[in-house]
Design a protein around this motif. Structure first.
Motif, PDB file in Angstrom:
ATOM      1  N   GLY A   1     -41.164  -1.434 -49.216  1.00 45.10           N
ATOM      2  CA  GLY A   1     -41.589  -0.300 -48.403  1.00 45.10           C
ATOM      3  C   GLY A   1     -42.059  -0.729 -47.035  1.00 45.10           C
ATOM      4  O   GLY A   1     -42.325  -1.885 -46.748  1.00 45.10           O
ATOM      5  N   GLN A   2     -42.204   0.252 -46.116  1.00 41.24           N
ATOM      6  CA  GLN A   2     -42.512  -0.052 -44.740  1.00 41.24           C
ATOM      7  C   GLN A   2     -43.947  -0.493 -44.526  1.00 41.24           C
ATOM      8  O   GLN A   2     -44.255  -1.117 -43.519  1.00 41.24           O
ATOM      9  CB  GLN A   2     -42.200   1.166 -43.858  1.00 41.24           C
TER      10      GLN A   2
ATOM     11  N   SER B   1     -35.152   3.836 -48.017  1.00 41.34           N
ATOM     12  CA  SER B   1     -35.441   5.080 -47.283  1.00 41.34           C
ATOM     13  C   SER B   1     -34.196   5.738 -46.712  1.00 41.34           C
ATOM     14  O   SER B   1     -34.239   6.907 -46.308  1.00 41.34           O
ATOM     15  CB  SER B   1     -36.451   4.825 -46.156  1.00 41.34           C
TER      16      SER B   1
ATOM     17  N   ASP C   1     -38.139  -2.086 -45.187  1.00 40.33           N
ATOM     18  CA  ASP C   1     -37.743  -0.942 -46.014  1.00 40.33           C
ATOM     19  C   ASP C   1     -36.623  -1.330 -46.962  1.00 40.33           C
ATOM     20  O   ASP C   1     -35.794  -2.184 -46.665  1.00 40.33           O
ATOM     21  CB  ASP C   1     -37.278   0.218 -45.137  1.00 40.33           C
TER      22      ASP C   1
END
Length: 393
Positions: free
Chosen positions: A220-221, A336, A333
């Protein structure tokens, strides 16, 4: 080391939902006695006597922290921060090479709050992410003992102490040794490790050094801890320390600095739209900690410029990692972009060179991919607003 298996001890601070849920104002212990039955009797001023029983695990946690914390330091350079372990009374400090990759003189904050200077006196070779500092003018410092190589086992307790995010010096986290990668000399642990823990100690229940915290695996970011951290096994340390003491260790972290060298990157011109086709295979770069393939790109960006980066493929699970010129993680990421495609949308924080890793999520994944980078124009404001308002914010 920070990022998906790049450990960088760096950068900004993210504060998420931190609150104090207990009021300790009225807790005032005048004296405490440890009883033979392993309980602690605490006498309270103007209150009836009460018994606070500590479990064996809690007693171990406290003992390890009390033995080790005074020998854990915070390290600050012009570009990064991290942690380190004092291993000799005259001030030798073991840490990660990437924390002090510029060499020279760094600032050390001791556990008692004193700030002292230290010199970088040696780096690991052949990609070994270790360095040793020598604190100036100290002769009687607390130390952490080094555990015997070869005795660490999966399932044993593991304790990490460090300065996460450069703001919380002396933080203890607890877990186990989750896995041992003997080929790469790494211990995997679920003890929480975050940016700023890099270079700090991983300890056993005796308060002995079993590893040097160096990286986390994350998704994830936001790039936060998800319970998969890595430490360089103590098995790799004795030979390195011998080289440092004998003056044979390099004084320049050449291989660490070159890992994401922009001169080795494919240069991109960030105009309205960039589209690139690539292929990850055995000829690609390899991310050391998880053995995944990646291609390295570089482009020039402007502060306040908003960009969208998409990586898509029907052959691999796409993964994107964006770094600034100092190899500090800005974003990463996995999915997404939908399905197994990755997407990062970000407003660039400063003028300069940015590095992009077009990566696969799993080790050894091979296949073609498409990369698209688009500069998103800000909304155009009326002319009279432009003089007063920075419309990129």
């Amino acid at each position: 080391m920070n990022v998906k298996l790049l450990q960088k001890a760096t950068s900004g601070i993210l504060v998420v939902g931190i609150g104090v849920g207990a009021n300790l104002t009225n807790f005032s212990a005048v004296n405490a006695q440890i009883r033979p039955d392993k309980t602690i009797k605490i006498r309270h001023k103007n209150q009836t006597e009460s018994i606070l029983a500590l479990s064996i695990e809690e007693q171990t946690n406290i003992r390890v922290y009390q033995r080790a914390n005074q020998a854990v330091v915070s390290i600050d350079t012009d570009k990064t921060n991290g942690s380190g372990t004092i291993i000799s009374a005259d001030g030798m400090v073991l840490t990660n090479a990437h924390v002090v990759s510029q060499g020279g003189i760094v600032q050390i904050t001791l556990a008692d709050g004193r700030k002292v200077k230290a010199d970088v006196i040696g780096f690991g070779e052949k990609g070994l992410d270790l360095a040793v500092l020598k604190i100036r003018g100290e002769t009687n410092l607390p130390i952490i003992r080094i555990a015997r190589p070869g005795y660490t086992k999966v399932g044993q307790r593991a304790f990490a102490i460090g300065n996460p995010f450069g703001r919380f010096q002396g933080t203890l986290t607890v877990g186990i040794v989750s896995r041992i990668d003997r080929e790469r000399g790494l211990l995997q642990t679920d003890a929480a490790i975050n940016p700023g823990n890099s270079g700090g100690p991983l300890l056993n229940s005796a308060g002995e050094l079993i590893g040097v915290n160096t990286a986390i695996f994350t998704r994830g970011q936001l790039g936060g801890n998800i319970g998969i951290g890595f430490a360089i096994s103590i098995d790799r340390v004795p030979e390195f320390l011998t080289a440092v003491r004998e003056g044979r260790a390099p004084l320049v972290a050449q291989q660490q600095a070159a890992m994401f060298d922009e001169q080795l990157a494919k240069q991109l011109e960030l105009n309205a739209l960039i589209e690139v086709k690539g292929n990850l295979d055995r000829e690609s770069n390899v991310l050391p900690v998880d053995n995944s393939y990646y291609d390295l790109y570089a482009f020039e960006g402007k502060a306040g410029q908003k960009i969208s980066i998409d990586m898509s493929s029907n052959q691999i699970d796409s993964y994107l990692i964006l770094l600034n010129s100092n190899d500090q993680e800005l974003a990463q990421d996995d999915d997404s972009g939908g399905e197994k495609n990755a997407r990062i949308i970000i407003t660039l924080p400063e003028d300069g060179t940015y590095k992009l890793l077009a990566n696969s999520y799993e080790a050894g994944e091979s296949g073609e991919y498409q990369l698209k980078i688009e500069a998103i124009s800000p909304r155009i404001r009326p002319f009279f607003e432009r003089e007063r308002i920075n419309y990129y914010r």
